[in-house]
Design an enzyme around this catalytic site. Structure first.
Site, short mmCIF file in Angstrom:
data_model
loop_
_atom_site.label_atom_id
_atom_site.label_comp_id
_atom_site.label_asym_id
_atom_site.label_seq_id
_atom_site.Cartn_x
_atom_site.Cartn_y
_atom_site.Cartn_z
N GLY A 157 33.59 41.30 34.69
CA GLY A 157 32.76 42.50 34.82
C GLY A 157 33.14 43.57 33.82
O GLY A 157 34.31 43.70 33.47
N ARG B 111 31.41 35.31 33.02
CA ARG B 111 32.52 34.98 33.92
C ARG B 111 32.97 33.53 33.80
O ARG B 111 33.66 33.03 34.68
CB ARG B 111 32.10 35.28 35.36
N ASP C 17 42.18 37.08 36.40
CA ASP C 17 41.79 35.71 36.10
C ASP C 17 41.68 35.47 34.59
O ASP C 17 42.10 34.43 34.08
CB ASP C 17 40.43 35.38 36.75
N LYS D 286 42.05 44.72 31.81
CA LYS D 286 40.83 45.40 32.22
C LYS D 286 40.52 45.13 33.66
O LYS D 286 40.68 44.00 34.12
CB LYS D 286 39.67 44.89 31.37
N THR D 287 40.13 46.07 34.43
CA THR D 287 39.39 45.93 35.67
C THR D 287 39.28 47.26 36.37
O THR D 287 40.26 47.96 36.56
CB THR D 287 39.96 44.88 36.66
N ASP E 268 38.79 47.70 39.35
CA ASP E 268 39.39 47.63 40.68
C ASP E 268 40.84 48.13 40.69
O ASP E 268 41.37 48.43 41.76
CB ASP E 268 39.37 46.19 41.22
#
Lengths: 569, 569
Positions: free
Chosen positions: B96, B157, B188, B218-219, B221
């Protein structure tokens, strides 16, 4: 406690880094007011422009005293004058919140100064009826300056209509020795201000004099505007910049993730100004404008076709599986066939309320459909169940459908998917949907809204010091320093048939296809649909080189030379 | 065409006022890199810290070459060195999107300079397999600097897992004469980077040498973080500042309109960092933290009770009919009884797929319930139909429930309303709900994310010029100028049982109740619930006095003295 923890605790109660800094932001004021911290009182003289509506005669009878006094003439601030002192002024918010309301209070407070008293009314018109008034101090004003929302006072949607309510207002005026009331609200609230101005015109105080009433034009929907006189209602710029940022973010997501069509519904039941502004800011593939759909008498099928064709052509030409559709909240009611269906449903449900309530859940659609005309029955039967449920759901207190409950964005997604399956089954169509509404009403005001509302407050205060009543404050000449205007409320009022009764109303300003903003949009939308040419307007800035911008629709419709607004020297 | 219309047309394709100005914004760089426009190459030396996980032995076997080379030692940039030239480096986005990805590319481009080549991979890992590479020019980099999203390259993804896929990567490396690959992604994707680093370690090029692989964290979340080494993944600050602005706006709306409880669900299925950060920024009445709910083994009833008690006590003490509840997206799976139900449902639905599919729509719940244990059957039968529908809906390709489809916010509203009716029927409870997700992934980066990611790109580039492979770039010392670090990916990897197979994974960093950020939140939440003490963090600023701020959770967890970040001199 750590240093940091104690710093964080000090940020509670509106003391974030941003809020503390933005309170120090200097605001420009219209030249005639002089300086932000010591604005001058001003006199008002006629511009020469006199307003008239189709129901001017009836309005002149109903609002005899105020029309006689104003002659419906538009006024401009003309010269600085000596200050009046000793006035007691109450201000209240009415209707949904919008960014900049606090700055109207701050401008009012500055103009009234230490030798007059500003009172705040808690909880809107209802709070006025209940006499919930308190004095707003300089410290209060410093604390709310440039902050969003109406939370300093609160608001509500009570309409002051009955003789008992008017009488109650009179009592509150006497009890609190009020000389003036400022009503900060939208079209209905300013109509209410006109009615109050007339009722309170004379015979209220012991000496037989009245209480002045001044309106300030608020609404994020942007449907309170008067060409050449009132460029826009406050809150519109902030709300649309918030929605445009989010829409721009999602547009970037569509081209990053490469897999979804996002359907974005935007607040604005009656007019599509918000949607048009967000479209101009972001340039998405498809934008629906309710007023145009109505004018072109598009069917629901035709609307879906516009979307489906964009999905197909972008995939065929570029392999795009992504895009974005902007949908105004009120779209459904502007589609003539849906509007006809809703109107007949309102009648049928009112007429057969008992039979409908007694019908079994799964028999209700047929109970209703069998009582509709053929075209409406056919349309009802082909709509998805979740839309029919909403169409048959409980009406609001006026017997109207609660349009905001209809998931228009989901309906368009489902119908587009069905259409694509039928005519282009190889075209992929993944979807997401959003509704932006509450996010945009109470944001920190843009520099435009902050400056505009502070000057609206100064103008309202100056009108009160000048003894005026029955006017709405406005600022025109946004490119040229800003000119404070006073618009006679009665010059905007018409008669409208609502629920079987004649009512005095300020008509909502809808998007007109002849407007420059709409014409510019129409000239570009095919290019926007064909391939990604979107822009991302980003978060609104209060400092730096990207802070001075007015709404694109306003700049286009007012014939501005650029997006830069310039209030003050 | 009018002057204004032509100005507006020039804003298409990422040329909004904001985008054009933000491209000119100077970015600070870590001291060792020297200057933004001509950063120095640097050497890396061991910090003395060596990483180890519980599965270190198995990891050392599976990743034999990279573990042998790195010894799992953390490196720091230590001295400026002469530049290497002639390297060909490919960079891709994976998973994402998150704000700042473009700046990683810009930092990479700057560090590689004119004497090395940066290639972009279109469409993520899938694009790498398809060989969709093109050269990124200086003009490209100038055009994407400080802009949000991953739209310059796109992302996907795809996991590179099979021998055929690895082989395909090798072919692409040879065909495009690559010396290095930079993978910009989450946990991941960085695990994938470690696998690729091992696979490509040697024997790829004609001279027998390998292709380097470097990861960038990166994320949005925030669940990719390593205490003391990796303060946060990029994109978290921007996403949480966007959600916090919207939440702050809505909090102001609650206190302006005085009638609703707003339930705000926030993206973040696995970890509640986003929700915790937004809570710290805004101070709402109720915030649910998934990890705490799991740790305290709260039932769904107990969670509802927390909300209901806040609604009741605020009404009793202050007459408040308003408030705000923050809900992490993944909450449902962290409630032990719901997690147990979902797990058994997964099994039952897999085992009885045919019978379930054959059952009549209205018999499906009983078909499933009769095959569940008693406790799970009882729980399933008492959930609202729209939740049961989602619980029984189609599983994803891994046989897992699609949690994001469960309307947790609506479920909590409905259960809270039911509870209030039972225990406090006089307490009013109007509600609205929101889900903020896509709005926050592709916004323009905050100054923090913009600077952080540019320096991550510089660090990744420097690692490539220094010949390193199998590391993740990081910047620590955010209060003290910023220190480029290289974290050996294999030092973060564990073995996890997924779908019956052992898989190598970088474990997601969840919120721990022992963390300073969580402890600070716990120390204040009762005060936040009792009465309105919220703050409104406002729109993120790129210029001016409110621009320099790091995430509150990061500052607290890293033991910072203030929220100010300071990269560079």
């Amino acid at each position: 406690m750590s240093t940091l923890a104690s710093q964080l605790q000090q940020m509670e109660c509106h003391q974030s880094v941003f809020e503390n800094e933005v309170r120090k932001l200097p605001l420009p004021v219209c030249r005639i007011f002089g300086a932000e911290h010591q604005p001058s009182a001003v006199s008002f003289t006629a511009t020469g422009q006199v307003l008239s509506t189709r129901d001017a005669q009836a309005v002149a009878e109903r609002f005899a005293q105020t029309v006689k006094a104003s002659g419906n003439a538009v006024l401009r601030a003309s010269a600085t004058v000596a200050r009046v002192s000793g006035k007691r002024v109450a201000a209240l918010f009415s209707g949904g919140p919008a960014a900049g309301g606090h700055n109207v209070l701050c401008g009012l407070k500055k103009m009234l100064g230490a030798d007059n008293t500003l009172l705040g009314v808690k909880g809107g018109p209802k709070g006025l009826l209940q006499g919930k008034l308190f004095e707003i101090t300089e410290a209060d004003a410093a604390n709310i300056l440039n902050t969003g929302g109406f939370d300093f006072l609160g608001t509500d949607r009570t309409k002051i209509k009955t003789p008992e309510q008017f009488d109650q207002v009179r009592k509150v005026c006497i009890e609190h020795q009020l000389d003036a009331i400022v009503i900060i609200g939208g079209d209905d609230s300013n109509t209410n201000a006109a009615l109050l101005a007339e009722f309170l015109y004379s015979g209220i105080k012991a000496d037989g004099s009245g209480v002045q009433v001044i309106g300030a034009p608020k609404t994020i929907d942007g449907d309170l505007q008067v060409p050449g006189l009132l460029p826009i209602s406050f809150g519109f710029d902030t709300a649309t910049r918030i929605y445009a940022e989010l829409t721009g973010n999602i547009l970037q997501d569509t081209r990053s993730s490469l897999k979804y069509w996002h359907f974005v519904k935007l607040m604005g039941r009656s007019a599509s100004h918000v949607t048009l502004e967000v479209a101009l800011q972001t340039k998405p593939a498809v934008t629906l404008i309710s007023e145009e759909v109505a004018e072109r008498k598009l069917s629901l099928d035709a609307v879906v076709d516009v979307i489906a064709q964009a999905v197909i052509s972008r995939f065929r030409a570029h392999g795009h599986k992504h895009g974005l559709v902007l949908v105004p909240e009120g779209l459904i009611e502007f589609i003539p066939e849906m509007n006809a269906l809703i109107a007949e449903l309102n009648d049928v449900l009112a007429l057969h309320a008992e039979g409908f309530a007694a019908a079994a859940a799964d028999a209700r659609i047929e109970f209703v459909a069998s009582r509709l005309g053929a075209a409406n029955a056919t349309l009802l039967r082909k709509l998805p169940a979740y839309v029919v449920d909403m169409l048959l759901a409980e009406r609001d207190s006026h017997g109207n459908l609660q349009v905001s409950l209809i998931p228009t964005e989901q309906l368009l997604i489902d119908l587009t998917r069905d259409r694509l399956k039928a005519i282009a089954p190889d075209v992929p169509f993944g979807s997401q949907h959003h509704f932006f509404g509450y996010e945009g009403r109470c944001g920190a005001p843009t520099l435009f809204d902050a400056a505009y509302t502070f000057n609206l407050g100064l103008t309202a205060g100056a009108l009160i010091l000048a003894g005026k009543t029955g006017y709405m404050a406005s600022i025109s000449g946004l490119e040229n320093g800003g000119e404070p205007l006073a618009i006679p409320l009665t010059g905007l009022i018409n008669i409208e048939r609502r629920h079987g009764k004649d009512e005095y109303v300020i008509e909502k300003a809808l998007v007109r296809t002849s407007q420059p903003a709409m014409q510019y949009f129409v000239s570009r939308r095919e290019a926007w649909a064909a391939d990604d040419v979107f822009a991302s307007p980003g978060p609104r800035q209060l400092w730096g080189p990207a802070a001075h911008q007015m709404p694109m629709t306003v700049a286009l419709n007012e014939g501005a030379a650029s997006l830069l607004f310039k209030i003050g020297a």
